[in-house]
Design an enzyme around this catalytic site. Structure first.
Site, mmCIF file in Angstrom:
data_model
loop_
_atom_site.group_PDB
_atom_site.id
_atom_site.type_symbol
_atom_site.label_atom_id
_atom_site.label_comp_id
_atom_site.label_asym_id
_atom_site.label_seq_id
_atom_site.Cartn_x
_atom_site.Cartn_y
_atom_site.Cartn_z
ATOM 1 N NE ARG A 213 47.270 -77.952 48.787
ATOM 2 C CZ ARG A 213 46.814 -77.069 49.657
ATOM 3 N NH1 ARG A 213 47.629 -76.210 50.215
ATOM 4 N NH2 ARG A 213 45.522 -77.019 49.943
ATOM 5 C CD GLU A 215 53.208 -77.363 50.124
ATOM 6 O OE1 GLU A 215 54.040 -76.455 49.857
ATOM 7 O OE2 GLU A 215 52.086 -77.144 50.597
ATOM 8 N NE ARG A 221 53.988 -75.040 58.684
ATOM 9 C CZ ARG A 221 55.004 -74.336 58.182
ATOM 10 N NH1 ARG A 221 56.243 -74.636 58.501
ATOM 11 N NH2 ARG A 221 54.767 -73.336 57.356
ATOM 12 C CG HIS A 222 54.797 -77.904 54.183
ATOM 13 N ND1 HIS A 222 55.582 -77.038 54.902
ATOM 14 C CD2 HIS A 222 53.712 -77.206 53.783
ATOM 15 C CE1 HIS A 222 54.985 -75.846 54.949
ATOM 16 N NE2 HIS A 222 53.848 -75.917 54.273
ATOM 17 C CD GLU A 358 47.616 -72.082 57.366
ATOM 18 O OE1 GLU A 358 48.457 -71.198 57.112
ATOM 19 O OE2 GLU A 358 46.978 -72.705 56.499
ATOM 20 C CB SER A 361 43.436 -71.340 55.144
ATOM 21 O OG SER A 361 44.697 -70.915 55.600
ATOM 22 N NE ARG A 409 50.418 -78.149 58.144
ATOM 23 C CZ ARG A 409 50.621 -77.021 57.513
ATOM 24 N NH1 ARG A 409 50.123 -75.895 57.999
ATOM 25 N NH2 ARG A 409 51.309 -76.993 56.399
HETATM 26 P P1 ATP Z 1 51.186 -73.426 54.948
HETATM 27 O O1 ATP Z 1 51.235 -71.944 54.756
HETATM 28 O O2 ATP Z 1 51.332 -73.872 56.365
HETATM 29 O O3 ATP Z 1 52.067 -74.181 53.995
HETATM 30 P P2 ATP Z 1 48.855 -73.238 53.327
HETATM 31 O O4 ATP Z 1 48.328 -71.921 53.766
HETATM 32 O O5 ATP Z 1 49.644 -73.338 52.081
HETATM 33 O O6 ATP Z 1 49.698 -73.883 54.526
HETATM 34 P P3 ATP Z 1 46.173 -74.018 52.729
HETATM 35 O O7 ATP Z 1 46.190 -73.935 51.247
HETATM 36 O O8 ATP Z 1 45.591 -72.899 53.504
HETATM 37 O O9 ATP Z 1 47.666 -74.304 53.241
HETATM 38 O O10 ATP Z 1 45.517 -75.432 53.129
HETATM 39 C C1 ATP Z 1 44.588 -75.589 54.189
HETATM 40 C C2 ATP Z 1 45.162 -76.493 55.262
HETATM 41 O O11 ATP Z 1 45.626 -77.720 54.703
HETATM 42 C C3 ATP Z 1 46.366 -75.929 55.976
HETATM 43 O O12 ATP Z 1 45.987 -75.069 57.020
HETATM 44 C C4 ATP Z 1 47.041 -77.175 56.500
HETATM 45 O O13 ATP Z 1 46.413 -77.646 57.681
HETATM 46 C C5 ATP Z 1 46.770 -78.184 55.409
HETATM 47 N N1 ATP Z 1 47.916 -78.295 54.496
HETATM 48 C C6 ATP Z 1 48.204 -77.490 53.459
HETATM 49 N N2 ATP Z 1 49.315 -77.875 52.808
HETATM 50 C C7 ATP Z 1 49.746 -78.984 53.466
HETATM 51 C C8 ATP Z 1 50.853 -79.880 53.283
HETATM 52 N N3 ATP Z 1 51.710 -79.718 52.282
HETATM 53 N N4 ATP Z 1 50.973 -80.918 54.126
HETATM 54 C C9 ATP Z 1 50.091 -81.098 55.123
HETATM 55 N N5 ATP Z 1 49.042 -80.304 55.351
HETATM 56 C C10 ATP Z 1 48.860 -79.255 54.546
HETATM 57 MG MG MG Z 2 46.568 -71.399 54.608
#
Ligand code: ATP
Ligand code: MG
Length: 435
Positions: A213, A215, A221-222, A358, A361, A409
């Site tokens: 990602r 990000e 946490r990212h 979280e 999802s 996480r």
């Molecule tokens: P957040 O809102 O906390 O950024 P998200 O809703 O964008 O997460 P999802 O697309 O739902 O993330 O991804 C499913 C799971 O993957 C998340 O619940 C999280 O545990 C993990 N995850 C997502 N993005 C990341 C990241 N950039 N780094 C680490 N773990 C991640």
């Molecule tokens: Mg999510």
């Protein structure tokens, strides 16, 4: 910090003689006698060198070695009430495999607090610390436990491509790749592929693999590369069937960490609690009201946000719950593949939250071809670019759903590590691409 009880099976002892291989952790020269602490993956052993009893040339070579040099030391093993192990080694042979440069970029046993960035910049040295390595021993155990739990539930382990033609979670976080002159991306998740498999009869699949990602958030946490533990299952009535499997799996792995990870938890000085079951369920709307009661106003339809998630975590902690579900998020907030709750602005979605954050999802997916196409259009996406995915829905797709759990996480929350980078050997983020 406590060192693990040393596994003496790693020292080959014959007739009271042994050879140990490892790093010189510490040398204390007290004139007539020297103590050398040698460390390997299991822990430490004291080498005791009385000047009078050890060959002078060997004594000189051994006691002047720089810290962290790599050696094999052979000698006589003796019982000792001066050492934790109850053993010591009187050296008679020495092979030096590598002399460590000095000064060290990072002390292995020094008590000084170094910046996390310094640790990450010198990660191989940082990983010589037992407490740093313990995290990765537990991560390895966590992977074993996941595999055991998924097998128990009849899931097949699959591997989907990590170079893909389109993303599933939105364009902003895609890493582009030049694919023989064509545009491709690093996979954000196995979403589209695991769903396609639901049309095949391979109707319970799981995968643990990197997810990428881009990000732009600099948070604890990212990261831009994490391990995603995904599951997908067909023939569900609704998302509660998925949640039941997940709850079983989570309890199994956390119990396994507590029982089978005890020696590593001890090194970390951590205690892990098994969450209370059943995990309680809050709807998204209930969360909005609960937050409002606490003075945090969130417009219906907006994200709960990091602070909102934390506050819900505090509310649940007061009731004794570490792990809980937040269900029925607004459809508008969710990706196109999530099933709408008929006649409402909400969806058949869930998040699993662990102490205010979280970790997963998931939800029931839209399996009806026509509805799925119109969902794509509503989200402003071009159905054309999803053709290979949509084809899997055209000729008979059963009802299905699944989840994605961020493995790090989960581990960070379980061990209360604070920063996701603590649970990644070589983390990748906006500012870090090496080592
Ligand atoms: P957040 O809102 O906390 O950024 P998200 O809703 O964008 O997460 P999802 O697309 O739902 O993330 O991804 C499913 C799971 O993957 C998340 O619940 C999280 O545990 C993990 N995850 C997502 N993005 C990341 C990241 N950039 N780094 C680490 N773990 C991640
Ligand atoms: Mg999510």
């Amino acid at each position: 910090m406590a060192f693990p009880v040393r596994d003496t099976s790693n020292i080959s002892i014959e007739d009271g003689n042994a050879t140990v291989r490892g790093w010189i952790q510490e040398i204390r020269n007290l004139g007539g006698i020297s103590f050398i602490i040698i460390r390997d993956r299991f822990g430490t052993l004291q080498v005791t060198a009385p000047k009078k009893k050890v060959d002078p040339e060997l004594f000189e070579r051994l006691t002047t070695l720089p810290r962290e040099s790599v050696v094999s030391i052979g000698g006589e093993v003796k019982g000792s009430n001066q050492t934790d192990l109850g053993l010591e080694l009187i050296p008679s042979e020495l092979a030096v495999h590598a002399i460590a440069d000095s000064p060290l970029p990072l002390g292995v046993v020094d008590k000084v607090n170094v910046e996390f960035d310094t640790r990450l910049n010198n990660r191989p040295m940082d990983l010589r610390k037992p407490e740093t390595r313990a995290v990765f021993s537990l991560k390895s155990l966590l992977c074993d436990l996941v595999a055991e739990a998924m097998r128990e539930h009849g899931f097949v382990n699959v591997h989907t491509p990590k170079m893909v033609a389109s993303g599933a979670e939105g364009g902003a976080t895609l890493f582009p790749v030049d694919y023989f002159g064509r545009k491709a991306y690093l996979a954000q998740s196995p979403q589209l592929y695991k769903q396609m498999l639901m049309s095949t009869g391979m109707d319970r699949v799981w995968e643990m693999a990197p997810a990428f990602r881009a990000e732009h958030s600099n948070t604890v946490r990212h990261v831009s590369e994490f391990i995603s533990f995904d599951g997908e299952m067909a023939w569900i009535d609704d998302q509660r069937d998925i949640m039941a499997v997940m709850e079983d799996v989570m309890q199994y792995v956390i119990k396994g960490i507590i029982e089978r990870g005890a020696e590593h938890l001890e090194v970390l000085d951590k205690e892990v609690q098994l969450p209370k079951t059943p995990y309680p369920t809050l709807t998204y709307s209930e969360c909005v009201s609960l937050l409002s009661e606490k003075g945090m106003e969130i417009a219906e339809g907006d994200d709960l946000g990091t602070e909102g998630e934390k506050l819900i975590g505090d509310i649940m902690a007061e009731k004794g719950h570490d792990m809980y579900w937040i269900v029925e998020y607004p459809t508008a907030e969710k990706p196109f593949y999530i099933m709408e709750k008929e006649g409402t602005p909400y969806s058949h979605s869930f998040d699993l939250d662990y102490r205010g954050q979280e970790i997963s999802s998931g939800g029931q997916r839209e399996h009806r071809y026509e509805v799925l196409v119109s969902r794509l259009e509503e989200k402003g996406l071009d159905p054309e670019s999803f053709t290979p995915y949509l084809e899997a829905f055209r000729y008979g797709m059963p009802p299905h759903g699944g989840w994605g759990i961020g493995l790090e996480r989960l581990l960070v929350k379980m061990l209360d590590l604070g920063n996701i980078r603590e649970a990644i050997l070589f983390p990748r983020d906006m500012h870090r691409l090496s080592p």
